[in-house]
Scaffold this motif. Structure first.
Motif, PDB file in Angstrom:
ATOM      1  N   ASN A  52       0.812  -1.221   0.000  1.00 52.83           N
ATOM      2  CA  ASN A  52       0.000   0.000   0.000  1.00 52.83           C
ATOM      3  C   ASN A  52       0.844   1.269   0.000  1.00 52.83           C
ATOM      4  N   LEU A  53       2.087   1.161   0.453  1.00 55.22           N
ATOM      5  CA  LEU A  53       3.003   2.304   0.385  1.00 55.22           C
ATOM      6  C   LEU A  53       3.625   2.459  -0.998  1.00 55.22           C
ATOM      7  N   GLY A  54       3.379   1.476  -1.876  1.00 52.06           N
ATOM      8  CA  GLY A  54       3.854   1.566  -3.257  1.00 52.06           C
ATOM      9  C   GLY A  54       5.307   1.196  -3.449  1.00 52.06           C
ATOM     10  N   LEU A  55       5.870   0.381  -2.562  1.00 53.61           N
ATOM     11  CA  LEU A  55       7.263  -0.034  -2.696  1.00 53.61           C
ATOM     12  C   LEU A  55       7.423  -1.060  -3.813  1.00 53.61           C
ATOM     13  N   SER A  56       8.634  -1.162  -4.313  1.00 55.00           N
ATOM     14  CA  SER A  56       8.905  -2.130  -5.379  1.00 55.00           C
ATOM     15  C   SER A  56       8.905  -3.550  -4.816  1.00 55.00           C
ATOM     16  N   THR A  57       8.739  -4.526  -5.709  1.00 54.03           N
ATOM     17  CA  THR A  57       8.682  -5.925  -5.287  1.00 54.03           C
ATOM     18  C   THR A  57       9.955  -6.341  -4.563  1.00 54.03           C
ATOM     19  N   SER A  58      11.110  -5.904  -5.063  1.00 53.08           N
ATOM     20  CA  SER A  58      12.377  -6.288  -4.429  1.00 53.08           C
ATOM     21  C   SER A  58      12.494  -5.691  -3.026  1.00 53.08           C
ATOM     22  N   GLU A  59      12.046  -4.431  -2.859  1.00 50.86           N
ATOM     23  CA  GLU A  59      12.074  -3.803  -1.535  1.00 50.86           C
ATOM     24  C   GLU A  59      11.147  -4.545  -0.569  1.00 50.86           C
ATOM     25  N   ILE A  60       9.957  -4.891  -1.057  1.00 51.36           N
ATOM     26  CA  ILE A  60       8.984  -5.594  -0.213  1.00 51.36           C
ATOM     27  C   ILE A  60       9.550  -6.935   0.233  1.00 51.36           C
ATOM     28  N   ARG A  61      10.140  -7.686  -0.704  1.00 50.88           N
ATOM     29  CA  ARG A  61      10.670  -9.010  -0.362  1.00 50.88           C
ATOM     30  C   ARG A  61      11.812  -8.891   0.661  1.00 50.88           C
ATOM     31  N   ARG A  62      12.649  -7.869   0.495  1.00 60.39           N
ATOM     32  CA  ARG A  62      13.760  -7.686   1.418  1.00 60.39           C
ATOM     33  C   ARG A  62      13.265  -7.354   2.830  1.00 60.39           C
ATOM     34  N   LYS A  63      12.317  -6.430   2.912  1.00 64.77           N
ATOM     35  CA  LYS A  63      11.806  -6.004   4.222  1.00 64.77           C
ATOM     36  C   LYS A  63      11.006  -7.125   4.901  1.00 64.77           C
TER      37      LYS A  63
END
Length: 561
Positions: A110-121
């Motif tokens: 919902n914050l609009g982060l990229s897929t790679s950022e989401i997977r890392r976090k």
């Protein structure tokens, strides 16, 4: 540097003259761990909800809340969502997806982060919180403790700067609660995140806090260090309502007053007792003996569950595994155990809401299947669920109470007398014009219980009835339950509140892996446990080994001195 400022905040709910908050002024420093405590209805939850603009309650408000020097009403929505995290009391209300991994990713998506950022976090949070082992599970498979950890991890994935938690351990067993609070301390210590926490379980969290806010009737009564807060509450007559909320070591010391330094924790309390007291072996049975003798004399139990097996689906795992239990009139039976051991499911089966696939349940000598329509619940059996909101159908408290009492088709005058009597006993008369959803969690518990008592049941089943209640309200509830027992009511309580069970139960039972593994008189039951026991017992162990409550320890101290 102050990251949060609250200036002259006052607030009242619709249709009420009384202020839920009155002239609240607070400055919270960056990286602080702040505990907010006080009796039920003092304004703790209302205050927290004003810090998160999206969930600010409806009503009349004056004053301003600033985050980073900006009025939260003018705060960018993305900043508010990501930097101010909020964890609620009931873990069920915050879960929005079906799987653990998706719940962790939902806020980031919902914050609009990229897929790679989401997977890392997501991977980072799963590792930090130890979620790896149940990462791909359905949220429905999780225990209460796991759901609350998941809620916390999901909020932390968005890297908040302030973490707000409203009674987060209310539905957790003692061990899960300790683990959850230890995780909060780790987050505060290692990530320097500012934490604001409301909590009634002060034993573990009191010393974690840098400063403690004590609230009373919507006002800030004090805001200082744990040591100074203890000294203030022990020596002052101004905030007596909070005294029973304090950790056991402080309460015991305040009655004896030996030595210059007041112990604040179990460890300090043990050291203090060892220094000043002579060991005493006396056993405290109190009211239990009379109740147990009465129980033995009963011919038949009012609830008899025999070899109950239950699962929620044919393909699912068994939740109850050969479970058996007898309950007698005039008895309070408390059932304890970890989250996910089957306690709530057990109440569902013996109340007729769930159907076992093997075994039988007999209520007052009659098989549960033989009861017709609403016969089981009319002047017979009542169940208070974990979520009291499930019982509310009206937009006012009085309307809800009238709805319950009309089942008996009483005359209006008689009906109102009965409602007033029950409401006065539970201290909820002042809420009559309020919407039930505007009340605090503890206040909702009391209103829901009042609604059930108007049905005049012979058997009362309670699922976590002390959740959200302050110590004074618990004492009032305990007295009401003892009075009902004296009128031959049978009461079964599923609870994580060990102190309440030790004080008011006649019998206690431990549930594990879908079955009762031990049962006994309350004081004897707790005196032999390591984790499922009171803080007072842990303090007194080795000195007064049979003491279970603070009152037991205080009495023995007076003998020993």
């Amino acid at each position: 540097m102050a990251c949060l400022q609250i200036e002259n905040l006052s607030f009242s709910y619709p249709n009420t003259q009384e202020k839920a908050l009155e002239s609240v002024n607070l400055e919270i420093e960056e990286g602080e761990f702040v505990l907010i405590c006080g009796v039920s209805g003092c304004g703790k939850s209302t205050l927290l909800r004003h810090i998160k603009h999206e969930i600010t309650p409806h009503g009349s408000k004056t004053g301003t809340v600033y985050y980073g020097g900006v009025d939260i009403k003018k705060l960018d929505q993305k900043i508010s969502a990501s930097e101010i995290g909020f964890v609620r009391q009931n873990p069920e209300t915050q879960l929005v997806t079906n799987t653990v991994w998706h719940e962790l990713a939902f806020g980031l998506e919902n914050l609009g982060l990229s897929t790679s950022e989401i997977r890392r976090k997501v991977a980072e949070m799963a590792s930090f919180f130890g979620i790896d082992g149940w990462f791909r599970k359905s949220v429905d498979e999780l225990s209460g403790g796991q759901k609350q950890i998941l809620n916390l991890a999901s909020v932390m994935a968005m890297q908040p700067k302030i973490l707000i938690l409203d009674e987060p351990t209310a539905q957790l067993d003692p061990i899960a609660a300790q683990d959850f609070l230890a995780t909060l301390a780790k987050i505060n210590r290692e990530l320097a995140i500012t934490i604001l926490l409301t909590e009634h379980r002060l034993e573990e969290v009191f010393l974690m806090a840098d400063r403690i806010v004590v609230m009373e009737k919507g006002k800030v009564a004090s805001f200082t260090t744990p040591e100074q807060t203890a000294k203030l509450l022990v020596n002052s007559n101004q905030i007596q309502t909070m005294f029973k909320e304090l950790p056991s070591a402080i309460r015991i010391y305040s009655e004896i007053r030996l030595g210059n330094d007041c112990p604040l924790s179990v460890r300090e309390g043990r050291k203090w007792l060892a220094e000043y007291m002579i060991p005493v072996e006396r056993v405290f049975d109190g009211h239990v003996n009379d109740q147990v003798n009465a129980r033995v004399q009963k011919q038949k139990p009012v609830i008899a569950a025999e070899e109950i097996w239950f699962r929620y689906s044919k393909e699912g795992n068994d939740i109850l595994r050969g479970f058996s239990l007898n309950v007698y009139s005039g008895e309070i039976l408390c059932v304890l155990g970890g989250n996910g051991t089957g306690k709530t499911t057990m109440l569902g089966v013996i109340s007729g809401l769930l159907k076992q696939y093997r075994g039988k349940v007999v209520i007052s000598g009659k098989k549960i299947e033989a009861f017709q329509a609403k016969e089981l619940y009319r002047n017979n059996l009542a169940l208070l669920p974990q979520n009291p909101k499930a019982l509310f159908v009206s937009d006012t408290v009085l309307g809800d109470l009238e709805e319950a009492a009309t089942i008996f088709r009483m005359e209006k005058a008689v009906l109102r007398v009965e409602i007033d009597r029950v409401a006065k006993e539970l201290g909820i008369t002042k809420f009559f014009t309020r919407h039930p959803y505007d009340l605090s969690g503890g206040e909702q518990q009391k209103v829901a219980l009042a609604k059930l008592l108007l049905l005049k049941p012979k058997i009362l089943l309670l699922d976590e009835p002390t959740k959200g209640l302050d110590a004074e309200s618990k004492e009032g509830l305990g007295k009401i339950l003892k009075k009902l027992c004296s009128q031959d009511m049978a009461i079964v309580i599923v609870t994580h509140d060990i102190e309440f069970a030790a004080e008011y139960a006649d019998q206690c039972a431990m549930m594990f892996d879908g079955d009762i593994v031990s049962e006994g008189k309350a004081k004897e039951f707790f005196a032999g446990n390591n984790f499922y026991t009171t803080a007072a017992n842990r303090i007194a162990r080795g000195i007064f080994p049979k003491a279970v409550t603070c009152e037991d320890v205080i009495a023995l101290c007076k003998i020993s001195v």
